[in-house]
Design a protein around this motif. Sequence first.
Motif, PDB file in Angstrom:
ATOM      1  N   LYS A  14     -33.188 -11.871 -11.991  1.00 39.10           N
ATOM      2  CA  LYS A  14     -32.909 -13.301 -11.997  1.00 39.10           C
ATOM      3  C   LYS A  14     -31.618 -13.611 -12.756  1.00 39.10           C
ATOM      4  O   LYS A  14     -30.896 -14.549 -12.422  1.00 39.10           O
ATOM      5  CB  LYS A  14     -34.087 -14.065 -12.599  1.00 39.10           C
ATOM      6  CG  LYS A  14     -35.305 -14.089 -11.672  1.00 39.10           C
ATOM      7  CD  LYS A  14     -36.435 -14.917 -12.245  1.00 39.10           C
ATOM      8  CE  LYS A  14     -37.609 -14.955 -11.282  1.00 39.10           C
ATOM      9  NZ  LYS A  14     -38.756 -15.731 -11.830  1.00 39.10           N
ATOM     10  N   THR A  15     -31.320 -12.817 -13.769  1.00 37.70           N
ATOM     11  CA  THR A  15     -30.045 -12.980 -14.469  1.00 37.70           C
ATOM     12  C   THR A  15     -28.894 -12.667 -13.534  1.00 37.70           C
ATOM     13  O   THR A  15     -27.873 -13.365 -13.526  1.00 37.70           O
ATOM     14  CB  THR A  15     -29.984 -12.068 -15.705  1.00 37.70           C
ATOM     15  OG1 THR A  15     -31.155 -12.264 -16.506  1.00 37.70           O
ATOM     16  CG2 THR A  15     -28.745 -12.354 -16.537  1.00 37.70           C
ATOM     17  N   VAL A  41     -28.286 -15.699 -11.252  1.00 41.22           N
ATOM     18  CA  VAL A  41     -27.589 -16.851 -11.829  1.00 41.22           C
ATOM     19  C   VAL A  41     -26.118 -16.523 -12.080  1.00 41.22           C
ATOM     20  O   VAL A  41     -25.247 -17.398 -11.977  1.00 41.22           O
ATOM     21  CB  VAL A  41     -28.267 -17.382 -13.118  1.00 41.22           C
ATOM     22  CG1 VAL A  41     -29.650 -17.909 -12.808  1.00 41.22           C
ATOM     23  CG2 VAL A  41     -28.304 -16.347 -14.219  1.00 41.22           C
ATOM     24  N   GLU A  96     -24.517 -16.861  -8.703  1.00 44.69           N
ATOM     25  CA  GLU A  96     -24.401 -18.289  -8.405  1.00 44.69           C
ATOM     26  C   GLU A  96     -23.221 -18.909  -9.166  1.00 44.69           C
ATOM     27  O   GLU A  96     -22.462 -19.721  -8.611  1.00 44.69           O
ATOM     28  CB  GLU A  96     -25.711 -18.971  -8.811  1.00 44.69           C
ATOM     29  CG  GLU A  96     -25.752 -20.464  -8.638  1.00 44.69           C
ATOM     30  CD  GLU A  96     -27.043 -21.039  -9.206  1.00 44.69           C
ATOM     31  OE1 GLU A  96     -26.988 -21.682 -10.276  1.00 44.69           O
ATOM     32  OE2 GLU A  96     -28.115 -20.814  -8.603  1.00 44.69           O
ATOM     33  N   PHE A  97     -23.057 -18.501 -10.415  1.00 45.28           N
ATOM     34  CA  PHE A  97     -21.949 -19.003 -11.241  1.00 45.28           C
ATOM     35  C   PHE A  97     -20.611 -18.610 -10.623  1.00 45.28           C
ATOM     36  O   PHE A  97     -19.692 -19.439 -10.517  1.00 45.28           O
ATOM     37  CB  PHE A  97     -22.074 -18.445 -12.654  1.00 45.28           C
ATOM     38  CG  PHE A  97     -20.920 -18.786 -13.560  1.00 45.28           C
ATOM     39  CD1 PHE A  97     -20.841 -20.018 -14.180  1.00 45.28           C
ATOM     40  CD2 PHE A  97     -19.913 -17.860 -13.803  1.00 45.28           C
ATOM     41  CE1 PHE A  97     -19.776 -20.341 -15.017  1.00 45.28           C
ATOM     42  CE2 PHE A  97     -18.853 -18.171 -14.631  1.00 45.28           C
ATOM     43  CZ  PHE A  97     -18.781 -19.405 -15.245  1.00 45.28           C
ATOM     44  N   TYR A 132     -34.809 -23.858 -18.243  1.00 43.87           N
ATOM     45  CA  TYR A 132     -34.924 -23.805 -16.789  1.00 43.87           C
ATOM     46  C   TYR A 132     -36.260 -23.236 -16.325  1.00 43.87           C
ATOM     47  O   TYR A 132     -36.722 -23.533 -15.244  1.00 43.87           O
ATOM     48  CB  TYR A 132     -33.770 -22.969 -16.223  1.00 43.87           C
ATOM     49  CG  TYR A 132     -33.506 -23.171 -14.755  1.00 43.87           C
ATOM     50  CD1 TYR A 132     -32.836 -24.301 -14.303  1.00 43.87           C
ATOM     51  CD2 TYR A 132     -33.928 -22.232 -13.815  1.00 43.87           C
ATOM     52  CE1 TYR A 132     -32.594 -24.500 -12.946  1.00 43.87           C
ATOM     53  CE2 TYR A 132     -33.693 -22.422 -12.463  1.00 43.87           C
ATOM     54  CZ  TYR A 132     -33.025 -23.556 -12.033  1.00 43.87           C
ATOM     55  OH  TYR A 132     -32.783 -23.748 -10.692  1.00 43.87           O
ATOM     56  N   LEU A 169     -24.642 -21.252 -18.201  1.00 46.73           N
ATOM     57  CA  LEU A 169     -24.929 -19.930 -17.643  1.00 46.73           C
ATOM     58  C   LEU A 169     -25.471 -19.009 -18.729  1.00 46.73           C
ATOM     59  O   LEU A 169     -26.480 -18.315 -18.518  1.00 46.73           O
ATOM     60  CB  LEU A 169     -23.662 -19.333 -17.033  1.00 46.73           C
ATOM     61  CG  LEU A 169     -23.708 -17.818 -16.766  1.00 46.73           C
ATOM     62  CD1 LEU A 169     -24.697 -17.504 -15.650  1.00 46.73           C
ATOM     63  CD2 LEU A 169     -22.330 -17.274 -16.442  1.00 46.73           C
ATOM     64  N   ARG A 177     -29.026 -20.006 -19.716  1.00 47.64           N
ATOM     65  CA  ARG A 177     -29.979 -19.715 -18.647  1.00 47.64           C
ATOM     66  C   ARG A 177     -30.208 -18.208 -18.530  1.00 47.64           C
ATOM     67  O   ARG A 177     -31.346 -17.745 -18.355  1.00 47.64           O
ATOM     68  CB  ARG A 177     -29.452 -20.297 -17.335  1.00 47.64           C
ATOM     69  CG  ARG A 177     -30.472 -20.324 -16.219  1.00 47.64           C
ATOM     70  CD  ARG A 177     -29.914 -21.042 -15.010  1.00 47.64           C
ATOM     71  NE  ARG A 177     -30.791 -20.896 -13.864  1.00 47.64           N
ATOM     72  CZ  ARG A 177     -30.440 -21.198 -12.622  1.00 47.64           C
ATOM     73  NH1 ARG A 177     -29.237 -21.679 -12.362  1.00 47.64           N
ATOM     74  NH2 ARG A 177     -31.288 -21.039 -11.623  1.00 47.64           N
ATOM     75  N   ALA A 178     -29.134 -17.437 -18.638  1.00 49.48           N
ATOM     76  CA  ALA A 178     -29.254 -15.980 -18.540  1.00 49.48           C
ATOM     77  C   ALA A 178     -30.086 -15.428 -19.696  1.00 49.48           C
ATOM     78  O   ALA A 178     -30.957 -14.563 -19.492  1.00 49.48           O
ATOM     79  CB  ALA A 178     -27.870 -15.343 -18.518  1.00 49.48           C
ATOM     80  N   TYR A 180     -33.754 -16.057 -19.100  1.00 45.87           N
ATOM     81  CA  TYR A 180     -34.348 -15.089 -18.166  1.00 45.87           C
ATOM     82  C   TYR A 180     -34.552 -13.735 -18.852  1.00 45.87           C
ATOM     83  O   TYR A 180     -35.588 -13.077 -18.648  1.00 45.87           O
ATOM     84  CB  TYR A 180     -33.468 -14.909 -16.926  1.00 45.87           C
ATOM     85  CG  TYR A 180     -33.662 -15.981 -15.879  1.00 45.87           C
ATOM     86  CD1 TYR A 180     -34.935 -16.290 -15.408  1.00 45.87           C
ATOM     87  CD2 TYR A 180     -32.578 -16.670 -15.352  1.00 45.87           C
ATOM     88  CE1 TYR A 180     -35.113 -17.278 -14.450  1.00 45.87           C
ATOM     89  CE2 TYR A 180     -32.754 -17.653 -14.378  1.00 45.87           C
ATOM     90  CZ  TYR A 180     -34.023 -17.941 -13.933  1.00 45.87           C
ATOM     91  OH  TYR A 180     -34.207 -18.918 -12.981  1.00 45.87           O
TER      92      TYR A 180
END
Length: 218
Positions: free
Chosen positions: A4-5, A8, A11-12, A67, A204, A207-208, A211
């Motif tokens: 999941k990291t 993201v 996505e970044f 998140y 980012l 969020r990372a 996760y």
Amino acid sequence: MKNKTELVLKEFKEKYPMMAYLEEAIRNLIEQAADRIKLGGKILVCGNGGSSSDSEHIVGELLKEFYIKRPVDKNFRARLKGYVHESEFNYMTECLQGAIPAVSLVSQTGFLTAYGNDVSFDMAYAQQVYAYGEKNDILIGLSTSGNASNLCYAAKVAKAKDVLVVSLTGETGGELKKLSDILLNVPARETFKVQEYHLPLYHLICRALEYEMFGGDL
């Protein structure tokens, strides 16, 4: 890093291709920060002006759910049960969330004004790093120019305390470039543009780390 990291981060890069060159530094930060937090480390954050508000923002994202759901540690739940009534236990464990330990060095108004008036405003963050900083900790300093003297002094104290120094700056990196273990220098020089890039960058990171600490893989 967890799946999941990786998502993201992908996505970044797709949303902010102008910052894709920071990928290696971001990966290094996430991996080192996660390792340090697992060993009991905490994150110290500081900045000036708008960057002081960003410091508060970062700490706010780290101390609570950002998140994803962050379950409370099972061992802590078991210990808490021995100290509270059942109704309190249910309420408290519903409210409590997993946390990444973080301290905003800009928030200590009493200390900052006293130390600044009596000693030196330039050294106020450095004094806090000296007081709080321990092995496995991380210092995140935000400076649009990279030349803020109070952040540079804090970084020097952090190095002497074996604290990982991470700097979010503008394009040149300024003086902090020489003092940082990890430099995240965004592609802008004007203050407001640097700050606009810093926001998605530290989102980012938060969020990372969430996760890495609390999220499972796909």
